[in-house]
Write a protein that holds these residues in place. Structure first.
Motif, short mmCIF file in Angstrom:
data_model
loop_
_atom_site.label_atom_id
_atom_site.label_comp_id
_atom_site.label_asym_id
_atom_site.label_seq_id
_atom_site.Cartn_x
_atom_site.Cartn_y
_atom_site.Cartn_z
N ASN A 161 0.75 -1.28 -0.04
CA ASN A 161 -0.12 -0.03 0.03
C ASN A 161 0.82 1.25 0.16
O ASN A 161 1.81 1.19 0.39
CB ASN A 161 -0.82 0.07 1.27
N TYR A 163 0.20 5.35 1.01
CA TYR A 163 -0.79 5.80 1.77
C TYR A 163 -0.57 7.35 1.83
O TYR A 163 0.73 7.97 1.78
CB TYR A 163 -0.88 5.65 3.34
N ASN A 174 -5.48 5.28 0.20
CA ASN A 174 -4.47 4.56 0.08
C ASN A 174 -4.53 3.79 -1.32
O ASN A 174 -5.78 3.48 -1.84
CB ASN A 174 -4.24 3.51 0.99
N TYR A 175 -3.43 3.59 -2.17
CA TYR A 175 -3.26 2.92 -3.26
C TYR A 175 -2.62 1.73 -3.27
O TYR A 175 -1.48 1.51 -2.73
CB TYR A 175 -2.69 3.87 -4.33
N LYS A 176 -3.40 0.47 -3.69
CA LYS A 176 -2.66 -0.77 -3.87
C LYS A 176 -2.06 -0.99 -4.76
O LYS A 176 -2.19 -0.97 -6.01
CB LYS A 176 -4.30 -1.80 -3.39
N THR A 177 -0.77 -1.51 -4.56
CA THR A 177 0.02 -2.00 -5.60
C THR A 177 0.29 -3.40 -5.36
O THR A 177 -0.23 -4.18 -4.45
CB THR A 177 1.46 -1.22 -5.27
N ASN A 181 6.83 -1.01 -1.86
CA ASN A 181 6.66 0.35 -2.46
C ASN A 181 8.03 1.00 -1.93
O ASN A 181 8.09 1.77 -1.00
CB ASN A 181 5.52 1.04 -1.98
N SER A 201 7.09 0.17 -7.09
CA SER A 201 6.61 -0.74 -6.40
C SER A 201 7.49 -1.95 -7.04
O SER A 201 7.32 -2.40 -8.34
CB SER A 201 5.10 -1.01 -6.43
#
Length: 446
Positions: A161, A163, A174-177, A181, A201
């Protein structure tokens, strides 16, 4: 005829057996702190603007230290978690800087996982705020994401994530990779006055807008080691090289992406990267990449990824930087052989070597005593912090007055596809053998 041969031999002898007089560096060294644990990171900063540097370090003992420039402890912070990163900046537009510390999480078992922490500290070590994060903190960036005049905090973690927190440190999104990261940046890549968010990431590069929506991406199977931006906001990735044939990571790939994430150039080497730096080391107005390896290699690439030169040290390099003194650039390297090396980039000569009793994993270069010359703070896994104050430059020719430690220059060589340069010692042996053979031939002719 004999006189011509003697003249030729004399010229040959001098060309192979002498070096021009050069200047070397001299430092006064002292131990300013002895700890119970390894020194993992060390930096220096004038936190409160009083004109004096504070020395900041964290150890393997989960302790963060703030020392004065003589090594006296001003304050410290102990955590239950191991520290993973540090940044120093003026977050609140005040007269003093703030310290941002990230930690790893603690995994005791599958059911017992303690959050990682991000500390915001003032110059006296008082906690301004603490942010808990599920995964270990890999990078923190603070900037104006939405260009509204306030700062947001961007956090990259190993839980997959990224954040984003507002000025009051409330979570915005939050952006999910898909994984670790390693780098998070807030930067106006296309210089249109609006900042973008850049995430790396593993080694996949993502560009997001201020709302966390993906706008561009570039995917690879490599694993990022270091990331740099040049003056045009082109990105230079230093990564572990994924080999399609064996489906393993071996060697290093260095490549550049432009602001639209299109690849510009690529350089591949069998050297396993352990450190790197980005600096205009040859004074051509463009930054060069210096890649350091696990076996002591130092490979220099120009701004287009072309090979320039290579040096070698005896063992793994943990950290590498460039120090500029007047018109000379020096490569500074911390090594697994317990030494800090300072190498003249132009000649390859070691201008200074500082021995410790442990691996030199970290150092920081700055003018600590404000005398106009660069000094070095060294952290070693012998649990000590050393302060090296630069004194003056002295000529190598006056050895009786030279207090610096002068050692054999690192070997300079080209990649395997290029002819290897002959080091000075080898040239001396070859020259001596050649001269001896010619002398014996002359004796036989008599």
């Amino acid at each position: 005829m004999k006189f011509k041969i003697i003249a030729i031999l004399t010229i040959l002898l001098f060309s192979l057996g002498t070096v021009s007089s050069a200047m070397s560096l001299e430092f006064e060294s002292k131990t300013i702190h002895k700890d119970e644990f390894d020194i993992l990171e060390v930096v220096a900063n004038d936190l409160n603007g009083d004109g004096n540097y504070e020395i900041l370090a964290y150890t393997a003992g989960k302790k963060f230290l703030c020392l004065d420039d003589n090594g006296n402890t001003k304050w410290n912070l102990e955590s239950n978690n191991s520290f993973s990163m540090i940044k120093i900046m003026d977050v609140y537009d005040s007269s003093e800087n703030e310290i941002i510390l990230g930690t790893e999480n603690r995994v005791l078992s599958k059911k017992e996982i303690f959050n990682a922490l991000i500390y915001f500290l003032d110059t006296e070590g008082k906690e301004i705020a603490i942010i808990p994060i599920l995964g270990s903190v890999l990078d923190v960036e603070i900037g104006d994401v939405d260009s509204n005049g306030t700062y947001e905090t961007l956090v990259g973690a190993d839980d997959g994530n990224v954040y984003l927190f507002d000025e009051e440190l409330n979570l915005l999104w939050n952006y999910k990779t898909r994984g670790y990261n390693f780098r998070t940046l807030i930067v106006d890549l296309n210089e249109d006055g609006i900042n973008e968010i850049m995430i790396v990431s593993w080694d996949n590069t993502y560009l997001l807008d201020g709302l966390g929506k993906l706008t561009k991406s570039y995917d690879t199977k490599h694993i990022l080691r270091d990331l740099y931006l040049d003056r045009y906001n082109n990105m230079i990735h230093v990564s572990r090289w994924y080999r399609e044939d064996s489906q393993t990571w071996k060697g290093t790939v260095v490549y550049s992406l432009n602001r639209n994430l299109a690849q510009m150039w690529e350089f591949r080497t069998e050297t396993e990267s352990s450190a790197s730096t980005f600096f205009d080391v040859n004074n051509d107005g463009k930054d060069e990449l210096i890649l350091a390896g696990t076996k002591g290699e130092m490979i220099v690439l120009d701004s287009k990824g072309e090979f320039l030169k290579r040096f070698d040290l005896p063992d793994r390099i943990f950290k590498i930087e460039v120090m500029k003194e007047e018109n000379t650039n020096y490569i500074v390297a911390g090594s697994k052989d317990n030494n800090l090396y300072i190498i003249d980039y132009n000649t390859g000569n070691i201008g200074y070597k500082f021995p410790t009793q442990g691996w030199v994993e970290t150092f920081f270069i700055s003018d600590i005593n404000k005398d106009g010359k660069q000094d070095i703070i060294v952290g070693s896994n012998d649990n000590k912090i050393y302060l090296l104050l630069q004194e003056k430059e002295v000529a190598n020719g006056t050895e009786e007055n030279n207090k610096t430690v002068i050692d054999k220059p690192p070997e300079v060589e080209q990649p395997k596809t290029e002819p290897k340069n002959v080091p000075f010692e080898e040239a001396g042996i070859i020259g001596g053998t050649l001269i001896g053979a010619i002398y014996l031939a002359l004796r036989k002719r008599r």
